[in-house]
Design a protein around this motif. Structure first.
Motif, PDB file in Angstrom:
ATOM      1  N   ALA A   1       0.874  -1.086   0.056  1.00 59.01           N
ATOM      2  CA  ALA A   1       0.005  -0.099   0.285  1.00 59.01           C
ATOM      3  C   ALA A   1       0.957   1.138   0.145  1.00 59.01           C
ATOM      4  O   ALA A   1       0.571   2.043  -0.641  1.00 59.01           O
ATOM      5  N   GLY A   2       1.934   1.007   0.696  1.00 60.37           N
ATOM      6  CA  GLY A   2       2.890   2.396   0.788  1.00 60.37           C
ATOM      7  C   GLY A   2       3.280   2.637  -0.459  1.00 60.37           C
ATOM      8  O   GLY A   2       3.584   3.938  -1.023  1.00 60.37           O
ATOM      9  N   VAL A   3       4.054   1.593  -1.187  1.00 61.74           N
ATOM     10  CA  VAL A   3       4.772   1.877  -2.555  1.00 61.74           C
ATOM     11  C   VAL A   3       3.867   2.303  -3.621  1.00 61.74           C
ATOM     12  O   VAL A   3       3.847   3.228  -4.348  1.00 61.74           O
ATOM     13  N   LEU A   4       2.497   1.407  -3.582  1.00 60.00           N
ATOM     14  CA  LEU A   4       1.465   2.249  -4.702  1.00 60.00           C
ATOM     15  C   LEU A   4       1.212   3.443  -4.425  1.00 60.00           C
ATOM     16  O   LEU A   4       0.741   4.255  -5.402  1.00 60.00           O
ATOM     17  N   SER A   5       0.989   3.834  -3.154  1.00 57.37           N
ATOM     18  CA  SER A   5       0.563   5.387  -2.985  1.00 57.37           C
ATOM     19  C   SER A   5       1.549   6.100  -2.884  1.00 57.37           C
ATOM     20  O   SER A   5       1.106   7.361  -3.755  1.00 57.37           O
ATOM     21  N   VAL A   6       2.608   6.175  -3.102  1.00 56.04           N
ATOM     22  CA  VAL A   6       3.867   6.665  -3.333  1.00 56.04           C
ATOM     23  C   VAL A   6       4.006   6.950  -4.790  1.00 56.04           C
ATOM     24  O   VAL A   6       4.139   8.072  -5.262  1.00 56.04           O
ATOM     25  N   LEU A   7       4.011   5.947  -5.489  1.00 51.88           N
ATOM     26  CA  LEU A   7       4.072   6.013  -7.172  1.00 51.88           C
ATOM     27  C   LEU A   7       2.823   6.536  -7.760  1.00 51.88           C
ATOM     28  O   LEU A   7       3.128   7.328  -8.740  1.00 51.88           O
TER      29      LEU A   7
ATOM     30  N   VAL B   1       4.176  12.356   0.324  1.00 47.59           N
ATOM     31  CA  VAL B   1       5.323  12.284  -0.055  1.00 47.59           C
ATOM     32  C   VAL B   1       5.348  12.196  -1.480  1.00 47.59           C
ATOM     33  O   VAL B   1       6.296  12.934  -2.144  1.00 47.59           O
ATOM     34  N   GLY B   2       4.451  11.490  -2.068  1.00 50.38           N
ATOM     35  CA  GLY B   2       4.490  11.331  -3.676  1.00 50.38           C
ATOM     36  C   GLY B   2       4.232  12.741  -4.226  1.00 50.38           C
ATOM     37  O   GLY B   2       4.587  13.175  -5.276  1.00 50.38           O
ATOM     38  N   LEU B   3       3.231  13.515  -3.586  1.00 50.37           N
ATOM     39  CA  LEU B   3       2.738  14.602  -4.315  1.00 50.37           C
ATOM     40  C   LEU B   3       3.977  15.843  -3.891  1.00 50.37           C
ATOM     41  O   LEU B   3       3.787  16.748  -4.919  1.00 50.37           O
TER      42      LEU B   3
ATOM     43  N   ALA C   1       7.632  19.148  -6.726  1.00 48.76           N
ATOM     44  CA  ALA C   1       9.194  19.456  -6.723  1.00 48.76           C
ATOM     45  C   ALA C   1       9.782  19.305  -7.893  1.00 48.76           C
ATOM     46  O   ALA C   1      10.803  19.940  -8.375  1.00 48.76           O
ATOM     47  N   ALA C   2       9.577  17.914  -8.541  1.00 46.27           N
ATOM     48  CA  ALA C   2      10.565  17.395  -9.586  1.00 46.27           C
ATOM     49  C   ALA C   2      10.076  17.938 -10.862  1.00 46.27           C
ATOM     50  O   ALA C   2       9.015  18.476 -11.217  1.00 46.27           O
ATOM     51  N   ARG C   3      11.007  17.816 -11.918  1.00 45.46           N
ATOM     52  CA  ARG C   3      10.664  18.332 -13.300  1.00 45.46           C
ATOM     53  C   ARG C   3      10.172  17.348 -14.215  1.00 45.46           C
ATOM     54  O   ARG C   3       9.848  17.670 -15.227  1.00 45.46           O
ATOM     55  N   SER C   4      10.528  16.031 -13.832  1.00 42.88           N
ATOM     56  CA  SER C   4      10.097  15.054 -14.612  1.00 42.88           C
ATOM     57  C   SER C   4       9.257  13.813 -14.069  1.00 42.88           C
ATOM     58  O   SER C   4       9.392  13.869 -12.554  1.00 42.88           O
TER      59      SER C   4
ATOM     60  N   ALA D   1      10.473  12.591 -10.249  1.00 42.83           N
ATOM     61  CA  ALA D   1       9.173  12.609  -9.444  1.00 42.83           C
ATOM     62  C   ALA D   1       9.105  11.305  -8.564  1.00 42.83           C
ATOM     63  O   ALA D   1       9.168  11.189  -7.276  1.00 42.83           O
ATOM     64  N   ARG D   2       9.189  10.130  -9.492  1.00 40.99           N
ATOM     65  CA  ARG D   2       8.993   8.725  -8.754  1.00 40.99           C
ATOM     66  C   ARG D   2      10.298   8.303  -7.762  1.00 40.99           C
ATOM     67  O   ARG D   2      10.124   7.849  -6.729  1.00 40.99           O
ATOM     68  N   LEU D   3      11.295   8.839  -8.330  1.00 44.14           N
ATOM     69  CA  LEU D   3      12.658   8.419  -7.757  1.00 44.14           C
ATOM     70  C   LEU D   3      12.906   9.133  -6.590  1.00 44.14           C
ATOM     71  O   LEU D   3      13.033   8.429  -5.480  1.00 44.14           O
ATOM     72  N   LEU D   4      12.441  10.437  -6.470  1.00 40.94           N
ATOM     73  CA  LEU D   4      12.419  11.255  -5.264  1.00 40.94           C
ATOM     74  C   LEU D   4      11.304  10.813  -4.152  1.00 40.94           C
ATOM     75  O   LEU D   4      11.676  10.518  -3.003  1.00 40.94           O
ATOM     76  N   ALA D   5      10.156  10.351  -4.631  1.00 41.06           N
ATOM     77  CA  ALA D   5       9.383   9.977  -3.732  1.00 41.06           C
ATOM     78  C   ALA D   5       9.644   8.494  -3.076  1.00 41.06           C
ATOM     79  O   ALA D   5       9.408   8.504  -1.849  1.00 41.06           O
ATOM     80  N   LEU D   6      10.231   7.742  -3.878  1.00 37.21           N
ATOM     81  CA  LEU D   6      10.476   6.457  -3.118  1.00 37.21           C
ATOM     82  C   LEU D   6      11.826   6.458  -2.360  1.00 37.21           C
ATOM     83  O   LEU D   6      11.795   6.053  -1.239  1.00 37.21           O
TER      84      LEU D   6
END
Length: 211
Positions: free
Chosen positions: A8-14, A96-98, A103-106, A110-115
């Motif tokens: 649930a955490g990984v899916l929410s982040v992505l 975290v994902g939002l 903040a990210a440009r791509s 965004a996914r890498l920063l969130a994870l």
């Protein structure tokens, strides 16, 4: 249950990190910032969509837990505590994902920063705290670990005597999620200001190209 927290955490982040993927693909994100939609409204709408989709996914497993209660061995309080913990984790990971999406440009960034952020918050920090608790033998160390890590908290829910202690993570997730949302709002405000400043320059450039 521990695996449910992780999934649930990984899916929410992505999911939340891809909140602006369509706008980035169509290159309409700067135009979105020039509309009358405020940063708070934009963030709230994406939070609602992401949290609702992942929250419903978590709640879809409720019949399995109800069945386990009817078969015995699990009490209703454990089920309620487990779902409170799951939804709190979904909220924190969505926040975290939002923040990463703002903040990210791509999308990849965004996914890498969130994870990385979620991994540090719910993985690295509790691991370091666990080492400190073990080394110094802190009397209330398990309470600290329950607050920091949903995995530790979910393990404690297995014992009905520790349900209240495990719910400390719900409060921690609410506070951390609110802080990440505030940071995401600041990022969107910054992007909006940049878009407003860049708009006249972009209009002049296109006029010169058409001329």
């Amino acid at each position: 249950s521990v695996w449910m927290v992780a999934v649930a955490g990984v899916l929410s982040v992505l999911t939340a990190a891809s909140a602006f993927s369509r706008e980035r693909e169509e290159r309409t994100l700067p135009l979105l910032f020039l509309t009358d939609i405020g940063a708070g409204e934009l963030l709230a709408s994406r939070l609602g969509l992401s949290f609702l989709s992942n929250g419903l996914l978590v709640l879809s497993t409720l019949p399995l837990f109800v069945l386990s209660v009817s078969l015995g061995g699990v009490v209703v309080e454990q089920v309620l505590a487990a779902y409170a913990l799951l939804l709190a984790t979904v909220f924190a990971c969505t926040s975290v994902g939002l923040l990463a999406a703002s903040a990210a440009r791509s999308d990849f960034g965004a996914r890498l920063l969130a994870l990385c952020t979620a991994g540090a918050l719910f993985g690295a920090v509790p691991s370091v705290a666990d080492d400190v608790v073990t080394r110094f033998g802190l009397s209330h160390g398990r309470v600290l670990l329950d607050c920091l890590s949903p995995l530790y908290a979910m393990e404690d829910i297995a014992d009905p005597r520790h349900i209240v202690r495990a719910l400390g993570h719900v409060a921690f997730s609410a506070i951390a999620g609110g802080a990440f949302l505030a940071a995401g709002w600041l990022c969107l405000r910054r992007n909006r200001v940049k878009a407003e400043w860049a708009a006249p320059v972009e209009i002049l450039r296109r006029r010169n190209e058409s001329a």
